[in-house]
Design a protein around this motif. Structure first.
Motif, PDB file in Angstrom:
ATOM      1  N   SER A 720       0.833  -1.210   0.000  1.00  0.00           N
ATOM      2  CA  SER A 720       0.000   0.000   0.000  1.00  0.00           C
ATOM      3  C   SER A 720       0.865   1.256   0.000  1.00  0.00           C
ATOM      4  N   ARG A 722       3.833   1.573  -1.215  1.00  0.00           N
ATOM      5  CA  ARG A 722       4.443   1.723  -2.543  1.00  0.00           C
ATOM      6  C   ARG A 722       3.468   2.406  -3.505  1.00  0.00           C
ATOM      7  N   VAL A 723       2.188   1.955  -3.484  1.00  0.00           N
ATOM      8  CA  VAL A 723       1.166   2.563  -4.341  1.00  0.00           C
ATOM      9  C   VAL A 723       0.963   4.034  -3.989  1.00  0.00           C
ATOM     10  N   GLN A 726       3.787   6.100  -5.338  1.00  0.00           N
ATOM     11  CA  GLN A 726       3.651   6.330  -6.774  1.00  0.00           C
ATOM     12  C   GLN A 726       2.669   7.455  -7.054  1.00  0.00           C
ATOM     13  N   LYS A 727       1.519   7.406  -6.369  1.00  0.00           N
ATOM     14  CA  LYS A 727       0.509   8.445  -6.580  1.00  0.00           C
ATOM     15  C   LYS A 727       1.017   9.822  -6.177  1.00  0.00           C
ATOM     16  N   GLU A 734       9.097   6.215  -2.706  1.00  0.00           N
ATOM     17  CA  GLU A 734       8.774   4.987  -3.425  1.00  0.00           C
ATOM     18  C   GLU A 734       9.954   4.023  -3.398  1.00  0.00           C
TER      19      GLU A 734
END
Length: 986
Positions: A720, A722-723, A726-727, A734
């Motif tokens: 989660s 990591r996501v 990215q966002k 990241e």
């Protein structure tokens, strides 16, 4: 000396201390703590012969036969007299007496006497305890008895009598050991028993009972093919050595295994170590002393529960009642009250769990099943991983027992189904806010609010008859304002009871002023919020602020220190506030120093924070302080575990100093006790501007990924994070999230994913100029490359990591990469340099006082020493590492070190030692480490079993490892095929 009074013989201090003797090992004697000389081997033989006669007289001729048999020397009688004289001087004449031409040892009642006598007493008590059904106590007594042996019985004592007694006592020891192992299996400790039985069958290959116990232990561990292979190996061995067939019981067991006889399933009352949970759990919460009304519901539910043990159940498998109703209506109170009344009908125990169905993160059924199985005595290592397997084992454990299960606050029927006993004689009570029409066979009960009369009775019991009787109308107004909800009534009445200066009319007037609240009390679920509002409105400003802000945290509970950080107060002031909230029933004391909200109260507290916290930024500030507290403390734990590690210098700065610890054990205790709440804080903070600190907290608490206890949750949160990174378009964060994720994949044996994530982390770290993260990612990538046989690439990554760590003076990082590079050299047959690199890394760790990572260094050094043929040194280094890993709760590395010790044993041609080490590795690695590692352990276990003649079982292990390697596409499959068929062409 004439002026010195003589001390009577019986009062001399040196002679008043009790004598002790041992024969279960070397023959020895002590007076108190002082060892006494036992003399020459023949003199020890005489002492042993007298001790083993338990006070009876031995004639001189009997002693001569005992010491020399038919080959006695001419001066044998004189020698016996000399030995006896010397012993009498050592032990005192009152102890070794001469009578009827012989000798005897007479011990007083105060002496703790002989280890053999103590063992016999313990064994007798164990037999009685087993006969009474107390297997836990019986096992413990046998453990104590067996612990009295100190090596070979009558060690180095000559003579035919000693040899006969040595054989007798060794046989008795084995019988005690078999009895203890049999009870281990009766109590469900089959997985732990396999390693010990494997070693014993290697030492005593013709002892059929040990083989029988091994077959049963393997079968109950889900290893049916190995169990059958043990029979085949035994049959072949008996035929070759003795020309006989296996005994009838062994044949019968083989047939029952072939038929998957349900009677072989693990017993219904397993138990763990002596400190494990009791076999008869009694988990019901205390019933309230002022329980009021609900008579028809109590009768209805009692009748349903009674049907579980009634012969008139008309084929009903079990009794299930599901209570539904709005929050605060008293479902739990009613269920607990009925359960307590029905306890006598369920003598095998009562289980309880709050399923937290009204919260955002309801309890997972597999987690609940794990807790239930432990409460029923099942060893942790015997609890399977999947929900289906746990549910099946749970039903097996309950089979034939009469247990009541109270499942409180369920989310839905799907959450409940795996938790139902499913067996005759058991019953389940379920409470939920939803009506479970899809729960097949359940007796549904819809619980409504109290009648006005019942509500007034409850109010009166809490407040007192004297205060209510004079203001009956006001009391009726109060309970009506509470919507006749029991929880609301209890809160209001408790408030009034705690304030002696208030009248009932004062309370009624306060409720009357809150017209909006009265409207909410009549509106479905809003009734619960309105009830809490009654208590909330009575709080002092500081209490109200604490109530609001503490409800923001996602964890299941919160420690006092963490709460102090949220509130930005001292610990003592925080404790005063929280204890006052406990008094209002708006907060619960989960344990000393820990607090929690009821799930609905937490939702209400958050609503209050949304509405009342001004300015709104204070909510974010509170969560930021909590994150700071966890990050600062976790960084401190990391630094204690890894002194000199520079990672802590590159974490996000915090304003909170965090907690400090006296030693690494206290630091570890904090990390593991806070794990769930800490990880919840990371998850909660990942979607905010606190993301960087959240990911750094994840990295600083990396031990949670290694321990196995929280690895799944850690992995999910790393994904989660990591996501979220990215966002957010934050390459630095990241890269760090990817580094933790790569590490998790590496631990789980998912090497392709680990390689991808670490490579991407290196790229992102470089673009963000986050050099330390890049070095650590290269270090992980190098290890993964080793596992994937990409040795050149791995060496390149590790060399880069070493140079990078050196450039920033990160000596622990450098030591780690050196040890990992050692393994690359080992894989490419550069053994001498592999030993040198591992030694260099280990020395660096030792210089820094780095215990945990020093164990990793010793692990790498042990591998290199093994391959260089230095088996003694390799074993020493690996044993040192094993002690640290166990002490640090590092299950992965504990299991892998046991595996490596098995490899050393094989290299040193000690298959009888290798087999139990490999077996223990399988047990420790259960559920962690991934299938690739499991395949390697199985391969080594097969080689060890083959070395001790258990070829059939070895074949089973190799076939299983081959299946694993083929499914993974691993090159190790070729080597296993050759083991299975040495004549095949690879």
């Amino acid at each position: 000396m004439d002026g010195v009074p003589r001390v009577p013989e019986q009062q001399r201090p040196e002679e008043s201390t009790a004598l002790r003797f041992s024969v279960l090992g070397p023959v020895r004697a002590w007076r108190g703590e002082a060892a006494l000389p036992a003399g020459s081997p023949q003199q020890r033989a005489l002492l042993a012969a007298l001790l083993l006669r338990e006070g009876r007289t031995a004639t001189a001729s009997e002693l001569i036969d005992a010491l020399w048999g038919d080959e006695s020397p001419p001066q044998a009688l004189a020698a016996v007299r000399t030995y006896a004289s010397r012993l009498r001087k050592t032990l005192n004449p009152e102890v070794l007496v001469s009578e009827s031409g012989g000798y005897a040892i007479r011990l007083s009642a105060g002496d703790d006497t002989l280890d053999l006598a103590e063992a016999q007493q313990l064994a007798g008590s164990a037999e009685k305890a087993r006969g009474a059904g107390d297997l836990c106590h019986a096992r413990d007594l046998l453990r104590q008895a067996l612990a009295l042996w100190d090596g070979e019985t009558l060690a180095s004592v000559p003579g035919p009598y000693a040899e006969t007694q040595r054989t007798r006592l060794e046989e008795w020891r084995l019988q005690l050991l078999e009895s203890r192992l049999d009870m281990d299996l009766e109590q469900g400790c089959h997985a732990e028993a396999v390693a010990e039985l494997t070693a014993l069958t290697a030492t005593h290959p013709l002892r059929e009972l040990l083989r029988e116990l091994l077959m049963l232990a393997l079968y109950r561990s889900g290893r049916q093919a190995e169990a059958l292979a043990v029979y085949a190996d035994t049959r072949r061995l008996l035929a070759d050595e003795l020309g006989v067939d296996p005994r009838a019981s062994l044949k019968e067991l083989q047939q029952r295994i072939l038929q998957a006889d349900p009677g072989l399933a693990e017993p219904s009352a397993p138990a763990d170590e002596p400190a494990a949970a009791p076999v008869r759990p009694a988990q019901l919460p205390a019933t309230v002393t002022d329980f009021t009304g609900r008579a028809s519901f109590v009768q209805e539910l009692s009748d349903v529960l009674a049907s579980a043990s009634s012969a008139e159940g008309e084929g009903q498998v079990m009794a299930v009642s599901a209570l539904a109703g709005i929050g605060g209506v008293g479902k739990t109170t009613l269920a607990v009250h009925v359960a307590h009344q029905a306890r006598s009908a369920f003598p095998d125990g009562q289980l309880y769990v709050d399923l937290q169905g009204a919260g955002q993160r309801a309890a997972e059924p597999e987690t609940v099943l794990g807790a239930f199985l432990r409460a029923l005595g099942t060893a942790d290592s015997s609890i399977p991983d999947s929900l289906e397997e746990r549910s099946a084992l749970y039903r097996s454990v309950l089979d034939g027992r009469r247990v009541l299960v109270l499942l409180d606050n369920a989310r839905d029927a799907a959450q409940v189904r795996p938790l139902l006993p499913g067996t005759e004689g058991c019953a389940a009570l379920v409470t939920s806010r939803v009506r479970m029409v899809d729960l097949a066979g359940a007796h549904l009960v819809d619980l409504d609010v109290m009648s006005p009369e019942e509500a007034l009775q409850l109010f009166t019991k809490i407040v007192g008859e004297e205060r209510v009787s004079s203001e009956r109308e006001a009391a009726l107004d109060v309970v009506a304002a509470c919507g006749f909800l029991p929880l609301a009534i209890r809160i209001a009445a408790s408030r009034l009871a705690a304030r002696r200066t208030w009248t009932v009319s004062v309370l009624a007037a306060k409720l009357g002023d809150e017209r909006r609240r009265l409207d909410e009390l009549q509106a479905g679920d809003l009734a619960v919020k309105a009830t809490f509002e009654l208590g909330y409105g009575q709080l002092e400003p500081a209490q109200a602020r604490a109530f609001r802000l503490l409800g923001l945290a996602d964890g299941p509970d919160i420690s006092l220190a963490a709460a102090a950080a949220v509130l930005d107060l001292g610990v003592e002031d925080t404790e005063d506030l929280l204890e006052s909230l406990v008094d209002t029933s708006l907060l619960e004391s989960a344990a000393p120093g820990r607090y929690r909200y009821h799930d609905l109260v937490r939702l209400y507290a958050r609503a209050c924070a949304e509405r009342d916290e001004q300015p709104p930024s204070e909510r974010d500030a509170a969560m930021s302080r909590l994150l700071d507290f966890y990050l600062a403390t976790a960084a401190g734990v990391y630094a204690i575990e890894r002194p000199g590690d520079r990672l802590v210098d590159h974490l996000e700065a915090t304003e909170h100093p965090g907690l400090s610890f006296e030693d690494r054990h206290r630091a570890q205790d904090w990390l593991y006790s806070e794990a769930i709440s800490l990880l919840a804080c990371v998850r909660q903070s990942s979607g905010t501007d606190m993301l960087r600190r959240a990911v750094d907290l994840l990295w600083a608490s990396v031990d949670l990924a290694e321990s196995g206890a929280n690895s799944k949750e850690y992995e999910a949160i790393a994904g989660s994070a990591r996501v979220a990174s990215q966002k957010a378009g934050d390459p630095r964060t990241e890269a760090r999230a990817l580094t933790t994720l790569a590490y998790v994949h590496h631990i789980a044996g998912r090497f392709d994913l680990a390689a991808q994530e670490s490579a991407r982390a290196v790229e992102l770290a470089s673009s963000a100029s986050d050099l330390v993260t890049g070095y650590w990612s290269s270090n992980i990538g190098g290890v993964v490359a080793l596992y994937q046989n990409r040795h050149e690439d791995g060496e390149e990554q590790l060399t880069r990591a070493i140079e990078g760590f050196r450039s920033c003076d990160d000596r622990p990082g450098e030591a780690s990469a050196l040890c990992n590079l050692s393994r690359i050299h080992l894989a490419t047959e550069r053994t001498a340099s592999a030993v040198a690199l591992a030694q260099q890394g280990t020395d660096m760790y030792d210089d820094m006082g780095h215990a945990l990572k020093g164990a990793n260094g010793r692990y790498a050094l042990g591998l290199a020493l093994t391959q260089s043929g230095q088996h003694i040194q390799a074993t020493e280094r690996l044993q040192e590492a094993l002690e640290v890993f166990r002490d640090s709760r590092q299950r992965l590395w504990e299991g892998m070190t046991l595996f490596r010790l098995a490899e050393v044993d094989l290299a040193a041609r000690r298959p009888a030692q290798a087999a139990p080490n490999a077996e223990m590795a399988l047990t420790v690695l259960r559920g962690i480490g991934g299938e690739w590692r499991r395949g390697n352990v199985l391969t080594v276990l097969g080689r060890a079993l083959s070395g001790i003649g258990q070829n059939g079982r070895a074949q089973v292990c190799w076939r299983e490892s081959l299946d694993i390697f083929e499914a993974l596409g691993s090159p190790e499959a070729d080597a296993v095929r050759l083991l299975l068929n040495p004549l095949a062409v690879a």
